[in-house]
Design a protein around this motif. Structure first.
Motif, mmCIF file in Angstrom:
data_model
loop_
_atom_site.group_PDB
_atom_site.id
_atom_site.type_symbol
_atom_site.label_atom_id
_atom_site.label_comp_id
_atom_site.label_asym_id
_atom_site.label_seq_id
_atom_site.Cartn_x
_atom_site.Cartn_y
_atom_site.Cartn_z
ATOM 1 N N ASP A 541 23.010 73.924 12.099
ATOM 2 C CA ASP A 541 24.404 74.362 12.110
ATOM 3 C C ASP A 541 25.164 73.724 10.948
ATOM 4 O O ASP A 541 25.962 74.386 10.267
ATOM 5 N N LYS A 542 24.907 72.452 10.699
ATOM 6 C CA LYS A 542 25.548 71.772 9.565
ATOM 7 C C LYS A 542 25.071 72.368 8.242
ATOM 8 O O LYS A 542 25.874 72.548 7.306
ATOM 9 N N SER A 543 23.792 72.689 8.159
ATOM 10 C CA SER A 543 23.247 73.278 6.931
ATOM 11 C C SER A 543 23.910 74.615 6.621
ATOM 12 O O SER A 543 24.197 74.929 5.451
ATOM 13 N N ILE A 544 24.152 75.408 7.653
ATOM 14 C CA ILE A 544 24.808 76.707 7.463
ATOM 15 C C ILE A 544 26.245 76.508 7.003
ATOM 16 O O ILE A 544 26.739 77.244 6.130
ATOM 17 N N LYS A 545 26.923 75.511 7.561
ATOM 18 C CA LYS A 545 28.293 75.220 7.131
ATOM 19 C C LYS A 545 28.326 74.780 5.672
ATOM 20 O O LYS A 545 29.222 75.171 4.911
ATOM 21 N N VAL A 546 27.360 73.973 5.264
ATOM 22 C CA VAL A 546 27.271 73.557 3.862
ATOM 23 C C VAL A 546 27.010 74.764 2.970
ATOM 24 O O VAL A 546 27.609 74.903 1.897
ATOM 25 N N LEU A 547 26.123 75.636 3.412
ATOM 26 C CA LEU A 547 25.834 76.851 2.647
ATOM 27 C C LEU A 547 27.101 77.684 2.461
ATOM 28 O O LEU A 547 27.366 78.200 1.374
ATOM 29 N N LYS A 548 27.895 77.807 3.513
ATOM 30 C CA LYS A 548 29.145 78.572 3.408
ATOM 31 C C LYS A 548 30.099 77.930 2.406
ATOM 32 O O LYS A 548 30.764 78.620 1.632
ATOM 33 N N GLU A 549 30.162 76.593 2.404
ATOM 34 C CA GLU A 549 30.994 75.885 1.432
ATOM 35 C C GLU A 549 30.520 76.155 0.005
ATOM 36 O O GLU A 549 31.323 76.375 -0.902
ATOM 37 N N ILE A 550 29.216 76.124 -0.179
ATOM 38 C CA ILE A 550 28.643 76.370 -1.508
ATOM 39 C C ILE A 550 28.933 77.798 -1.952
ATOM 40 O O ILE A 550 29.298 78.044 -3.113
ATOM 41 N N LEU A 551 28.789 78.749 -1.057
ATOM 42 C CA LEU A 551 29.078 80.147 -1.377
ATOM 43 C C LEU A 551 30.553 80.347 -1.712
ATOM 44 O O LEU A 551 30.905 81.096 -2.636
ATOM 45 N N GLU A 552 31.411 79.666 -0.977
ATOM 46 C CA GLU A 552 32.854 79.770 -1.244
ATOM 47 C C GLU A 552 33.185 79.220 -2.633
ATOM 48 O O GLU A 552 33.976 79.811 -3.383
ATOM 49 N N LEU A 553 32.587 78.080 -2.963
ATOM 50 C CA LEU A 553 32.805 77.483 -4.279
ATOM 51 C C LEU A 553 32.243 78.389 -5.380
ATOM 52 O O LEU A 553 32.867 78.555 -6.444
ATOM 53 N N TYR A 554 31.086 78.960 -5.113
ATOM 54 C CA TYR A 554 30.456 79.866 -6.078
ATOM 55 C C TYR A 554 31.348 81.088 -6.334
ATOM 56 O O TYR A 554 31.499 81.547 -7.466
ATOM 57 N N GLU A 555 31.940 81.595 -5.268
ATOM 58 C CA GLU A 555 32.813 82.756 -5.404
ATOM 59 C C GLU A 555 34.069 82.420 -6.207
ATOM 60 O O GLU A 555 34.547 83.241 -7.001
ATOM 61 N N LYS A 556 34.592 81.206 -6.031
ATOM 62 C CA LYS A 556 35.760 80.788 -6.795
ATOM 63 C C LYS A 556 35.455 80.743 -8.290
ATOM 64 O O LYS A 556 36.305 81.069 -9.123
ATOM 65 N N GLU A 557 34.250 80.329 -8.611
ATOM 66 C CA GLU A 557 33.872 80.216 -10.019
ATOM 67 C C GLU A 557 33.461 81.550 -10.627
ATOM 68 O O GLU A 557 33.718 81.820 -11.805
ATOM 69 N N LYS A 558 32.813 82.420 -9.828
ATOM 70 C CA LYS A 558 32.231 83.650 -10.363
ATOM 71 C C LYS A 558 33.050 84.898 -10.043
ATOM 72 O O LYS A 558 32.777 85.970 -10.590
#
Length: 587
Positions: A541-558
């Protein structure tokens, strides 16, 4: 008694073998089971079956789409990019309904889809079409274009699969004309499509038919009728022996064919099965069968090599157990295809056979495969399974109650528990995602079939200096994560959660290991020593939350991102490593 009780019992056992939760995943279990039964003669592995299943929303009535070019299953655009010619193209379109109701709306959807995907001018909107389905439609368009000059023969199989009673539709006394007429509309649609030389095949598969398919076993123990008593050559005291023999072409054709006249694909060693080195060679063999009747076939052909676990001779018939045809692929395919095409019932010409009785669990079989095919310029990438490291991994897995299918579907065909079976492609995905120095779950997700094609990639994945426990643990880790994800439920689950569960298994596994070890890039010794029992729902569950954070950051940049495409981009794997510490601190 429930009409579906017997089938449901089979499905429940099947779910247990796959380590799936039958109560929560009834529809998914039904889909995988039905696809495997319908395509049993294609000898697909688990990854190939999963790749053909669409799933999710916006599938427009297509739950399964499988494409075969000259009997090779197409799993990626990479296979299509190198495509030059094709003789036969099969397209299997499935809709699975885990219900006893026979829904005529299925036929309507089939017709709508047929009018779209066989029209090269159709424009698609992601608002209405599933991303996986659009990808496969794009593959089809590329296939249509690239093979046009070779004028292939197309055959399109539509299959409506449910738990209903087929005889309610197809019967002599009171057929369901409404349903049958709708099927005829699909056929008419195909007749008017952009493709020439296209055959239509439709069938309704009910509970009775699924049960019958499930009872059909692959026959690896067969009788081969010979022309005369073979020359037997004993070589060792442990049961190894060889035979030099000949067989009539029709008898060999019958040996290759199942009870329905289909080619027993699974008899061919999987590592070389799809190697079609030269269509010119195939044409010459076929021409010889058709025209050179004044010259015996074996005078012009090198023959076929067969290995088997055991063999006994009764008169002029050789009874063989656990058969694999390891050399003479093109000869065998050409004999089958030509005689099948001509519907020939007699031919007095012969084929030369070399038959070797050996224990497939020792190195002899691998050496025979490698030696006989190295003489025919088979690329080394197709002979990976014969490498010593592959045998070492197999032996280590066996010692730990797991089964490594370095030979495609070998243990599956031996009825070993499917949840304990690890294919060479799946292991390559696991190693690529969580073991090697530049961890790349996106590459693993993109196309597992190419991970071992290049020597440099293969040598990095299957390094003989690597501790064998790393191989086993990497597979066990990803399987554990997969099981937890399947059982995971999200609050207000939406398309994003659905896509994360479907497309990001390897990314979640990769992040989970970094969380476990506290660093973005860890060494493989960590995988060797990891306590897999500690991987639980809380950590995933924590890994999925981290993945969502990474995807959100990626979307902000891209900017706006497509979750399906991003899951296959190496750039995103690098982004995970670079931004792991920043994102894990936010969770």
């Amino acid at each position: 008694m429930s009409k579906t009780l017997l089938l449901d019992t089979v499905l429940r056992e099947y779910a247990s073998e796959l380590d799936m939760n039958f109560e929560k995943e009834k529809d998914q279990v039904f889909e995988v089971f039905a696809a495997e039964q319908l395509l049993k003669n294609k000898d697909l592995d688990d990854i190939e079956i999963k790749n053909g299943l669409i799933g999710g929303s916006l599938d427009n009535g297509i739950d399964g789409l499988f494409v075969f070019i000259d009997d090779e299953c197409i799993n990626s655009i990479d296979q299509i990019n190198i495509l030059k010619k094709a003789k036969n193209i099969e397209i299997h379109i499935h809709q699975y309904k885990n219900t006893t109701k026979i829904d005529e709306n299925v036929i309507h959807k089939f017709n709508t889809v047929a009018s779209s995907i066989f029209d090269l001018d159709t424009e698609y909107s992601e608002e209405y079409w599933n991303k996986d389905l659009l990808e496969k439609i794009e593959w089809l368009n590329q296939i249509f274009i690239k093979t046009a000059a070779s004028h292939p023969k197309y055959k399109v199989y539509f299959r409506h699969i449910c738990k209903g009673d087929r005889s309610n539709i197809y019967n002599d006394e009171n057929p369901n004309l409404s349903y049958i007429d709708k099927v005829k509309v699909i056929e008419k649609t195909l007749e008017n499509c952009d493709l020439d030389n296209i055959d239509f095949d439709f069938d309704l598969i009910g509970r009775k038919e699924l049960g019958q398919m499930n009872r059909v076993e692959k026959q690896f123990s067969l009788a081969l009728k010979l022309n005369e008593n073979p020359i037997a050559l004993d070589y060792s005291e442990d049961g190894k022996r060889g035979y030099i023999a000949s067989a009539n072409l029709i008898d060999y054709y019958n040996f290759l064919s199942d009870s329905k006249g289909n080619l027993r694909n699974y008899l061919f060693d999987s590592n070389i099965r799809d190697f079609q080195n030269s269509t010119a060679v195939n044409k010459e063999i076929s021409k010889t069968i058709k025209e050179e009747k004044k010259i015996d076939f074996w005078w012009l052909n090198n023959g076929v090599t067969i290995i088997a676990d055991a063999g006994s001779l009764t008169g002029k018939t050789l009874n063989l157990d656990n058969i694999q045809i390891v050399n003479g692929l093109q000869t065998s395919y050409s004999i089958y295809n030509t005689i099948h095409e001509l519907n020939r019932e007699s031919d007095n010409r012969s084929l030369l056979l070399k038959i070797i009785i050996t224990n497939r669990n020792d190195e002899t079989g691998d050496k025979i495969i490698k030696s006989t095919n190295s003489q025919n310029h088979v690329p080394t990438s197709l002979l990976r399974a014969t490498d010593s490291i592959q045998r070492d991994i197999e032996d280590y897995f066996l010692a730990n109650d797991y089964f490594y299918d370095r030979r495609k579907n070998y243990y599956k065909n031996l009825k070993k528990p499917m949840k304990k079976i690890v294919s060479i492609n799946f292991l390559a995905q696991c190693l690529t995602s969580i073991v090697i120095s530049e961890k790349n779950p996106s590459k693993a997700r993109s196309n597992p079939t190419i991970l071992t094609k290049e020597d440099a990639d293969y040598n990095e994945l299957f390094n003989e200096r690597r501790d064998l426990k790393v191989y086993l643990n990497s597979a066990k880790i990803v399987k554990k994560v997969e099981k937890i994800i399947k059982e995971q439920t999200f609050e207000n689950e939406d398309l994003t959660e659905e896509q994360l569960k479907k497309y990001y298994l390897f990314h979640i596994s990769r992040i989970a290991m970094s969380i476990e070890f506290g660093i973005p890039n860890y060494g493989e010794e960590k995988i060797k020593d990891v306590d897999i029992e500690k991987i639980d729902k809380i950590k995933i569950d924590k890994s999925i939350k981290v993945l969502k954070e990474i995807l959100e950051l990626y979307e902000k940049e891209k900017g706006h991102i497509d979750l399906v495409n991003i899951s296959k981009q190496t750039e995103f794997s690098k982004f995970i490593t670079a931004n792991f510490l920043k994102c894990v601190s936010r969770v």
